[in-house]
Design an enzyme around this catalytic site. Structure first.
Site, mmCIF file in Angstrom:
data_model
loop_
_atom_site.group_PDB
_atom_site.id
_atom_site.type_symbol
_atom_site.label_atom_id
_atom_site.label_comp_id
_atom_site.label_asym_id
_atom_site.label_seq_id
_atom_site.Cartn_x
_atom_site.Cartn_y
_atom_site.Cartn_z
ATOM 1 N N GLU A 26 43.305 24.538 38.827
ATOM 2 C CA GLU A 26 43.507 25.988 39.004
ATOM 3 C C GLU A 26 43.694 26.617 37.622
ATOM 4 O O GLU A 26 44.700 26.377 36.955
ATOM 5 C CB GLU A 26 44.748 26.230 39.880
ATOM 6 N N ARG A 79 46.080 34.433 33.610
ATOM 7 C CA ARG A 79 47.182 34.995 32.817
ATOM 8 C C ARG A 79 46.747 35.207 31.385
ATOM 9 O O ARG A 79 47.493 35.747 30.571
ATOM 10 C CB ARG A 79 48.370 34.025 32.828
ATOM 11 N N LYS A 133 50.037 29.682 49.500
ATOM 12 C CA LYS A 133 50.790 29.092 48.405
ATOM 13 C C LYS A 133 52.254 29.430 48.672
ATOM 14 O O LYS A 133 52.587 30.612 48.851
ATOM 15 C CB LYS A 133 50.314 29.726 47.084
#
Ligand code: 3PG
Length: 213
Positions: A40, A44, A128
């Site tokens: 993943e 960011r 998640k």
């Protein structure tokens, strides 16, 4: 194989923060070499989309998804770069709609029963659970399952998961895999110590095998 099946096979999904695009390929090779084939890459940093595209091109055996998708623009950029799935830390119906439009399998973040309920209503069969440890850990997931198990919901706990508590999460059948940054320590990545990262990936993959038998 569906994305959920691939995530389940992996057991651990490294959550990656890439500062420089050129780190992407050696990092993906180290993780895949260690036995973690699903990655993943978080949005960011500005390098995220380029990193995903580079991994798709150079390390085709990796399954690479995009994390921290907070805006529709990021989601479209992830899809365009070739992400196989998307993840977000929170529940945002607008992003879920965008993911549906882009046909990108998407896993929203939830930490409460209300958010989980909304995620299911929005058509997300896997969530998640974030921030996993701070939001109550395996105990919270088991409590949520008391009410929600019949829906078939699956979890990817992330946030505070380490080699030390992984077994407690993976022992829950509805936990498909756990996400975490512990296999890609910031210092090791900054120093280009891919051997150290490969070792951590190998240990995590072995741990998954030993937990699941
Ligand atoms: C995430 O982005 O999913 C979390 O920040 C990862 O949490 P961790 O650093 O505790 O693994």
């Amino acid at each position: 194989m569906s994305v959920v099946d691939m995530l389940g096979k992996a057991g651990v999904v490294p959550v990656i923060v890439i500062e420089k695009e050129e780190q992407a390929v050696p990092l993906a090779r180290a993780l895949v070499g260690g036995g973690l084939g699903v990655l993943e890459v978080t949005f960011r940093t500005k390098a995220a989309a380029g990193a995903i595209a580079a991994i798709r091109r150079e390390v085709p055996e990796a399954v690479v998804g995009a994390g921290t998708l907070l805006t529709a623009e990021q989601l479209r950029a992830a899809k365009k770069a070739g992400a196989a799935f998307g993840v977000a830390p929170g529940f945002d119906p607008a992003i879920i709609e965008e993911a549906k439009g882009e046909m990108l399998p998407f896993c929203p973040g939830v930490a409460t029963a209300s958010e989980l309920s909304q995620a299911l209503t929005a058509g997300c069969p896997m969530v998640k659970f974030f921030p996993a440890e701070a939001a109550g850990g395996p105990k919270m997931i088991k409590n949520l399952l008391g009410a929600f198990r019949f829906t078939g919901v699956k979890f990817m706990p992330t946030g505070g998961v380490t080699a030390g508590n992984l077994a407690d999460y993976l022992a829950i059948p509805e936990v498909v895999c756990c996400g975490g940054t512990w296999v890609v320590p910031k210092d090791a990545l900054a120093a280009g110590d891919y051997a150290a990262i490969e070792k951590l990936a190998r240990e995590a993959a072995q741990l998954v095998r030993s937990i699941r038998g």
